[in-house]
Design a protein around this motif. Structure first.
Motif, mmCIF file in Angstrom:
data_model
loop_
_atom_site.group_PDB
_atom_site.id
_atom_site.type_symbol
_atom_site.label_atom_id
_atom_site.label_comp_id
_atom_site.label_asym_id
_atom_site.label_seq_id
_atom_site.Cartn_x
_atom_site.Cartn_y
_atom_site.Cartn_z
ATOM 1 N N LEU A 161 0.830 -1.211 0.000
ATOM 2 C CA LEU A 161 0.000 0.000 0.000
ATOM 3 C C LEU A 161 0.860 1.255 0.000
ATOM 4 O O LEU A 161 0.559 2.219 -0.709
ATOM 5 C CB LEU A 161 -0.943 0.005 1.206
ATOM 6 C CG LEU A 161 -1.961 -1.132 1.266
ATOM 7 C CD1 LEU A 161 -2.659 -1.149 2.611
ATOM 8 C CD2 LEU A 161 -2.958 -1.043 0.130
ATOM 9 N N GLU A 162 1.928 1.243 0.787
ATOM 10 C CA GLU A 162 2.823 2.399 0.833
ATOM 11 C C GLU A 162 3.535 2.589 -0.496
ATOM 12 O O GLU A 162 3.706 3.716 -0.955
ATOM 13 C CB GLU A 162 3.842 2.235 1.960
ATOM 14 C CG GLU A 162 3.220 2.384 3.330
ATOM 15 C CD GLU A 162 4.202 2.134 4.453
ATOM 16 O OE1 GLU A 162 5.236 1.473 4.231
ATOM 17 O OE2 GLU A 162 3.919 2.594 5.573
ATOM 18 N N ARG A 221 2.395 1.927 -3.351
ATOM 19 C CA ARG A 221 1.415 2.503 -4.266
ATOM 20 C C ARG A 221 1.006 3.907 -3.858
ATOM 21 O O ARG A 221 0.164 4.527 -4.488
ATOM 22 C CB ARG A 221 0.179 1.593 -4.313
ATOM 23 C CG ARG A 221 0.510 0.236 -4.947
ATOM 24 C CD ARG A 221 -0.719 -0.579 -5.228
ATOM 25 N NE ARG A 221 -1.651 0.186 -6.036
ATOM 26 C CZ ARG A 221 -2.965 0.199 -5.819
ATOM 27 N NH1 ARG A 221 -3.504 -0.512 -4.852
ATOM 28 N NH2 ARG A 221 -3.754 0.919 -6.593
ATOM 29 N N LEU A 222 1.614 4.409 -2.784
ATOM 30 C CA LEU A 222 1.372 5.765 -2.273
ATOM 31 C C LEU A 222 -0.068 5.987 -1.841
ATOM 32 O O LEU A 222 -0.603 7.103 -1.938
ATOM 33 C CB LEU A 222 1.800 6.824 -3.306
ATOM 34 C CG LEU A 222 3.264 6.757 -3.739
ATOM 35 C CD1 LEU A 222 3.533 7.795 -4.820
ATOM 36 C CD2 LEU A 222 4.198 6.929 -2.559
ATOM 37 N N SER A 246 -2.956 6.345 1.020
ATOM 38 C CA SER A 246 -3.046 6.827 2.388
ATOM 39 C C SER A 246 -3.469 5.672 3.292
ATOM 40 O O SER A 246 -4.421 4.956 2.983
ATOM 41 C CB SER A 246 -4.072 7.954 2.461
ATOM 42 O OG SER A 246 -4.238 8.376 3.782
ATOM 43 N N ILE A 247 -2.753 5.503 4.402
ATOM 44 C CA ILE A 247 -3.045 4.400 5.322
ATOM 45 C C ILE A 247 -3.341 4.994 6.689
ATOM 46 O O ILE A 247 -2.457 5.561 7.339
ATOM 47 C CB ILE A 247 -1.856 3.424 5.410
ATOM 48 C CG1 ILE A 247 -1.481 2.934 4.023
ATOM 49 C CG2 ILE A 247 -2.189 2.264 6.331
ATOM 50 C CD1 ILE A 247 -0.165 2.185 3.981
ATOM 51 N N ARG A 283 -3.641 0.463 9.473
ATOM 52 C CA ARG A 283 -2.301 -0.034 9.791
ATOM 53 C C ARG A 283 -2.354 -1.001 10.977
ATOM 54 O O ARG A 283 -1.744 -2.073 10.946
ATOM 55 C CB ARG A 283 -1.364 1.129 10.094
ATOM 56 C CG ARG A 283 0.082 0.710 10.282
ATOM 57 C CD ARG A 283 0.984 1.922 10.490
ATOM 58 N NE ARG A 283 0.904 2.878 9.402
ATOM 59 C CZ ARG A 283 1.548 2.772 8.256
ATOM 60 N NH1 ARG A 283 2.332 1.747 8.039
ATOM 61 N NH2 ARG A 283 1.424 3.697 7.324
ATOM 62 N N ALA A 329 -6.947 2.029 0.871
ATOM 63 C CA ALA A 329 -6.487 0.984 1.783
ATOM 64 C C ALA A 329 -7.665 0.304 2.479
ATOM 65 O O ALA A 329 -7.658 -0.915 2.683
ATOM 66 C CB ALA A 329 -5.523 1.566 2.812
#
Length: 52
Positions: A2-3, A5-6, A8-9, A14, A39
């Motif tokens: 996910l990170e 792919r940029l 927002s988490i 998380r 996410a």
């Protein structure tokens, strides 16, 4: 994933991912992480299964 792919988490997302101990579920989330738009969408299929 996910990170990379940029996306927002949120802290909630998380925490849900990092505290999960179900390897089958984690594998499923990893598979979907490459295609979800947000996410939070990782968990959509889980919610649908819970309703059945």
């Amino acid at each position: 994933m996910l990170e990379v792919r940029l996306l927002s988490i949120s802290d909630d997302v998380r925490e849900r991912i990092t505290t999960c101990t179900d390897h089958v579920r984690l594998d499923d989330w990893l598979d979907r992480a490459g295609t979800v738009e947000r996410a939070e969408d990782l968990f959509r299929a889980d919610a649908e299964l819970d309703r059945e």
